[in-house]
Design a protein around this motif. Sequence first.
Motif, PDB file in Angstrom:
ATOM      1  N   ALA A 140     -36.804  54.438 136.639  1.00  0.00           N
ATOM      2  CA  ALA A 140     -37.556  54.105 135.436  1.00  0.00           C
ATOM      3  C   ALA A 140     -37.115  52.735 134.932  1.00  0.00           C
ATOM      4  CB  ALA A 140     -37.326  55.171 134.367  1.00  0.00           C
ATOM      5  N   PRO A 141     -38.012  51.984 134.260  1.00  0.00           N
ATOM      6  CA  PRO A 141     -37.644  50.638 133.803  1.00  0.00           C
ATOM      7  C   PRO A 141     -36.360  50.584 133.004  1.00  0.00           C
ATOM      8  CG  PRO A 141     -40.008  50.956 133.596  1.00  0.00           C
ATOM      9  CD  PRO A 141     -39.442  52.284 134.003  1.00  0.00           C
ATOM     10  N   GLU A 142     -36.127  51.557 132.134  1.00  0.00           N
ATOM     11  CA  GLU A 142     -34.903  51.533 131.340  1.00  0.00           C
ATOM     12  C   GLU A 142     -33.665  51.721 132.228  1.00  0.00           C
ATOM     13  OE1 GLU A 142     -36.810  55.681 130.847  1.00  0.00           O
ATOM     14  OE2 GLU A 142     -37.452  53.571 130.938  1.00  0.00           O
ATOM     15  N   GLU A 143     -33.802  52.489 133.316  1.00  0.00           N
ATOM     16  CA  GLU A 143     -32.694  52.659 134.252  1.00  0.00           C
ATOM     17  C   GLU A 143     -32.438  51.380 135.037  1.00  0.00           C
ATOM     18  OE1 GLU A 143     -33.218  57.421 135.275  1.00  0.00           O
ATOM     19  OE2 GLU A 143     -34.396  55.932 136.390  1.00  0.00           O
ATOM     20  N   VAL A 144     -33.514  50.707 135.428  1.00  0.00           N
ATOM     21  CA  VAL A 144     -33.379  49.439 136.144  1.00  0.00           C
ATOM     22  C   VAL A 144     -32.675  48.412 135.266  1.00  0.00           C
ATOM     23  CG1 VAL A 144     -34.674  47.494 137.110  1.00  0.00           C
ATOM     24  CG2 VAL A 144     -35.345  49.837 137.669  1.00  0.00           C
ATOM     25  N   ALA A 145     -33.085  48.314 134.012  1.00  0.00           N
ATOM     26  CA  ALA A 145     -32.468  47.348 133.110  1.00  0.00           C
ATOM     27  C   ALA A 145     -30.990  47.651 132.888  1.00  0.00           C
ATOM     28  CB  ALA A 145     -33.210  47.340 131.774  1.00  0.00           C
ATOM     29  N   ALA A 146     -30.659  48.933 132.725  1.00  0.00           N
ATOM     30  CA  ALA A 146     -29.260  49.312 132.502  1.00  0.00           C
ATOM     31  C   ALA A 146     -28.412  48.997 133.724  1.00  0.00           C
ATOM     32  CB  ALA A 146     -29.174  50.802 132.164  1.00  0.00           C
ATOM     33  N   GLU A 147     -28.953  49.260 134.907  1.00  0.00           N
ATOM     34  CA  GLU A 147     -28.197  48.987 136.128  1.00  0.00           C
ATOM     35  C   GLU A 147     -28.020  47.480 136.318  1.00  0.00           C
ATOM     36  OE1 GLU A 147     -25.955  50.224 139.369  1.00  0.00           O
ATOM     37  OE2 GLU A 147     -26.711  51.308 137.618  1.00  0.00           O
ATOM     38  N   ALA A 148     -29.036  46.701 135.975  1.00  0.00           N
ATOM     39  CA  ALA A 148     -28.907  45.246 136.068  1.00  0.00           C
ATOM     40  C   ALA A 148     -27.840  44.738 135.107  1.00  0.00           C
ATOM     41  CB  ALA A 148     -30.253  44.586 135.779  1.00  0.00           C
ATOM     42  N   ARG A 149     -27.770  45.316 133.930  1.00  0.00           N
ATOM     43  CA  ARG A 149     -26.719  44.919 132.983  1.00  0.00           C
ATOM     44  C   ARG A 149     -25.339  45.250 133.545  1.00  0.00           C
ATOM     45  NH1 ARG A 149     -30.762  46.361 129.099  1.00  0.00           N
ATOM     46  NH2 ARG A 149     -30.090  48.548 129.083  1.00  0.00           N
ATOM     47  N   ARG A 150     -25.228  46.358 134.241  1.00  0.00           N
ATOM     48  CA  ARG A 150     -23.948  46.718 134.872  1.00  0.00           C
ATOM     49  C   ARG A 150     -23.561  45.665 135.906  1.00  0.00           C
ATOM     50  NH1 ARG A 150     -22.247  49.706 139.520  1.00  0.00           N
ATOM     51  NH2 ARG A 150     -20.283  50.804 139.156  1.00  0.00           N
ATOM     52  N   GLY A 151     -24.527  45.230 136.705  1.00  0.00           N
ATOM     53  CA  GLY A 151     -24.244  44.201 137.695  1.00  0.00           C
ATOM     54  C   GLY A 151     -23.878  42.875 137.067  1.00  0.00           C
ATOM     55  N   ARG A 152     -24.559  42.541 135.995  1.00  0.00           N
ATOM     56  CA  ARG A 152     -24.248  41.283 135.299  1.00  0.00           C
ATOM     57  C   ARG A 152     -22.829  41.333 134.737  1.00  0.00           C
ATOM     58  NH1 ARG A 152     -28.073  39.501 130.379  1.00  0.00           N
ATOM     59  NH2 ARG A 152     -27.070  41.345 129.487  1.00  0.00           N
ATOM     60  N   ALA A 153     -22.442  42.482 134.178  1.00  0.00           N
ATOM     61  CA  ALA A 153     -21.098  42.622 133.629  1.00  0.00           C
ATOM     62  C   ALA A 153     -20.039  42.516 134.721  1.00  0.00           C
ATOM     63  CB  ALA A 153     -20.964  43.962 132.904  1.00  0.00           C
ATOM     64  N   ALA A 154     -20.397  42.915 135.942  1.00  0.00           N
ATOM     65  CA  ALA A 154     -19.468  42.819 137.069  1.00  0.00           C
ATOM     66  C   ALA A 154     -19.429  41.415 137.663  1.00  0.00           C
ATOM     67  CB  ALA A 154     -19.855  43.827 138.150  1.00  0.00           C
ATOM     68  N   GLY A 155     -20.267  40.500 137.159  1.00  0.00           N
ATOM     69  CA  GLY A 155     -20.206  39.115 137.583  1.00  0.00           C
ATOM     70  C   GLY A 155     -21.163  38.714 138.679  1.00  0.00           C
ATOM     71  N   PHE A 156     -22.099  39.599 139.060  1.00  0.00           N
ATOM     72  CA  PHE A 156     -23.059  39.253 140.103  1.00  0.00           C
ATOM     73  C   PHE A 156     -24.096  38.272 139.574  1.00  0.00           C
ATOM     74  CE2 PHE A 156     -21.167  43.000 141.828  1.00  0.00           C
ATOM     75  CZ  PHE A 156     -21.325  42.923 143.199  1.00  0.00           C
ATOM     76  N   GLY A 157     -24.560  37.390 140.471  1.00  0.00           N
ATOM     77  CA  GLY A 157     -25.545  36.399 140.067  1.00  0.00           C
ATOM     78  C   GLY A 157     -26.911  36.604 140.689  1.00  0.00           C
ATOM     79  N   THR A 158     -27.009  37.458 141.717  1.00  0.00           N
ATOM     80  CA  THR A 158     -28.270  37.727 142.395  1.00  0.00           C
ATOM     81  C   THR A 158     -28.510  39.227 142.397  1.00  0.00           C
ATOM     82  OG1 THR A 158     -27.974  35.803 143.836  1.00  0.00           O
ATOM     83  CG2 THR A 158     -29.561  37.452 144.548  1.00  0.00           C
ATOM     84  N   PHE A 159     -29.750  39.627 142.084  1.00  0.00           N
ATOM     85  CA  PHE A 159     -30.097  41.039 141.933  1.00  0.00           C
ATOM     86  C   PHE A 159     -31.282  41.367 142.837  1.00  0.00           C
ATOM     87  CE2 PHE A 159     -27.781  39.716 138.310  1.00  0.00           C
ATOM     88  CZ  PHE A 159     -27.065  40.807 137.866  1.00  0.00           C
ATOM     89  N   TYR A 160     -31.190  42.518 143.488  1.00  0.00           N
ATOM     90  CA  TYR A 160     -32.157  42.924 144.518  1.00  0.00           C
ATOM     91  C   TYR A 160     -32.789  44.250 144.116  1.00  0.00           C
ATOM     92  CZ  TYR A 160     -33.393  44.863 149.201  1.00  0.00           C
ATOM     93  OH  TYR A 160     -34.001  45.443 150.298  1.00  0.00           O
ATOM     94  N   LEU A 161     -34.118  44.322 144.251  1.00  0.00           N
ATOM     95  CA  LEU A 161     -34.846  45.528 143.862  1.00  0.00           C
ATOM     96  C   LEU A 161     -35.936  45.815 144.882  1.00  0.00           C
ATOM     97  CD1 LEU A 161     -35.440  47.662 141.529  1.00  0.00           C
ATOM     98  CD2 LEU A 161     -37.135  45.997 140.711  1.00  0.00           C
ATOM     99  N   LYS A 162     -36.073  47.088 145.260  1.00  0.00           N
ATOM    100  CA  LYS A 162     -37.165  47.502 146.124  1.00  0.00           C
ATOM    101  C   LYS A 162     -38.464  47.581 145.310  1.00  0.00           C
ATOM    102  CE  LYS A 162     -34.811  48.646 149.961  1.00  0.00           C
ATOM    103  NZ  LYS A 162     -35.003  47.996 151.289  1.00  0.00           N
ATOM    104  N   VAL A 163     -39.539  47.049 145.897  1.00  0.00           N
ATOM    105  CA  VAL A 163     -40.873  47.214 145.327  1.00  0.00           C
ATOM    106  C   VAL A 163     -41.734  47.905 146.386  1.00  0.00           C
ATOM    107  CG1 VAL A 163     -40.722  45.299 143.697  1.00  0.00           C
ATOM    108  CG2 VAL A 163     -41.480  44.858 146.042  1.00  0.00           C
ATOM    109  N   GLY A 164     -43.037  47.995 146.114  1.00  0.00           N
ATOM    110  CA  GLY A 164     -43.904  48.730 147.031  1.00  0.00           C
ATOM    111  C   GLY A 164     -44.181  50.137 146.553  1.00  0.00           C
ATOM    112  N   ALA A 165     -44.131  50.353 145.234  1.00  0.00           N
ATOM    113  CA  ALA A 165     -44.424  51.667 144.667  1.00  0.00           C
ATOM    114  C   ALA A 165     -45.900  52.019 144.878  1.00  0.00           C
ATOM    115  CB  ALA A 165     -44.085  51.680 143.175  1.00  0.00           C
TER     116      ALA A 165
END
Length: 394
Positions: A140-165
Amino acid sequence: MRITALNATPVAVPYRADEVWAFGRRRGQVSVLLEVTTDEGVTGLGEAAGYPSADVVLAVLRGLEPLVLGADPTEIEKLVRRIDLVGTWHHVRATSPAIAAVEMACWDIVGKVCGQPLVTLLGGRFREEVEFFYYVAAGAPEEVAAEARRGRAAGFGTFYLKVGADEQSIDIARVAALRDGAGPEALLRVDANEAWSPGTAVRMIRELARFGLELVEQPVSGRNLAELGYVRSRVDVPLLANEASWTRYDQLAVIRAGAADALSADNQLDGGLLNLKRSAGLCEAAGLPVVKHSLGELGVALAAAVHVIAATPNFRYANQGYAALLADDVTTGFGGGVESCRDGRVAVPRGPGLGVTLDPDRVARYAELHRREGATFAFHDPAALAGAPALPKR
């Protein structure tokens, strides 16, 4: 020195969240850990992703024994040619992960015999750390946003997401949430896994471009380079070939067709670490960057890839890894999870060979999990199995 045994152990390591792609999902990583023993007491470690299944990998390893047992593990080129040509394995792509695991273990042996980390044997350190992207599980969008925030807090600069729903509005909402969670400076990469037709791909990439995409991975079929070239000519976002570029021979065809802006390569899909280095050389000659692809890997295979990438100049993008999804690993002191990364980068191991050691307790735990529940870790889900999926979706 001679190879005396191939000892294989399938393991199943859970993910923190299911990996979801256009045609299914999986709950964790299945890998086959390989220990290649020698008559001089040196043991090399290898790892094969359970692709297309652990049973296939194990069957291939059994089939390789007549070609490998008794061979000198330091004569890697000779051994791989024996497997490819005398054994006639070179044209069967499903055999590649097992072959790659044998080759990886031989490199580990060579490094241990020489007392040098593998990166030194492959050309030396061009970089001290290797960048990986943060794999955001589709949800869900709110889950995607929360997970991206987790990655940002861990210092990652590139984020990858599957599409094709199934519904394109879902992809748009998820990418918007990814941008929101990752922040305005982050690089965003999406992967359709061939789910779109050329027309749909053009429309979707133009729609998603407003979120500032770094790359779009394999938007259309990897079997028809004309389709990929058509999309590339009609969008401004760079395209990354994946299913179209699994082997050196495929990569050469993509380069000749001018069908992509960057190519992914994977030692497990092309029979070994040395072939990954060769793939990068092809791309460099064509003036293209190369990205390390992953079928999913634990600490052994991750370390092996890091050595190659660190010794090879044109890995200029963040590479694919599973650190963000893995709940645990099987190695000691070098893990496949987020804890192995510092600001999205993995330091090159400094020990001899691959520089990693298996944790026997965790190997035993996840071997038992594979024995009990391994079938539930495959790429599928009840909804996908009950449906009638088509490629492309639309």
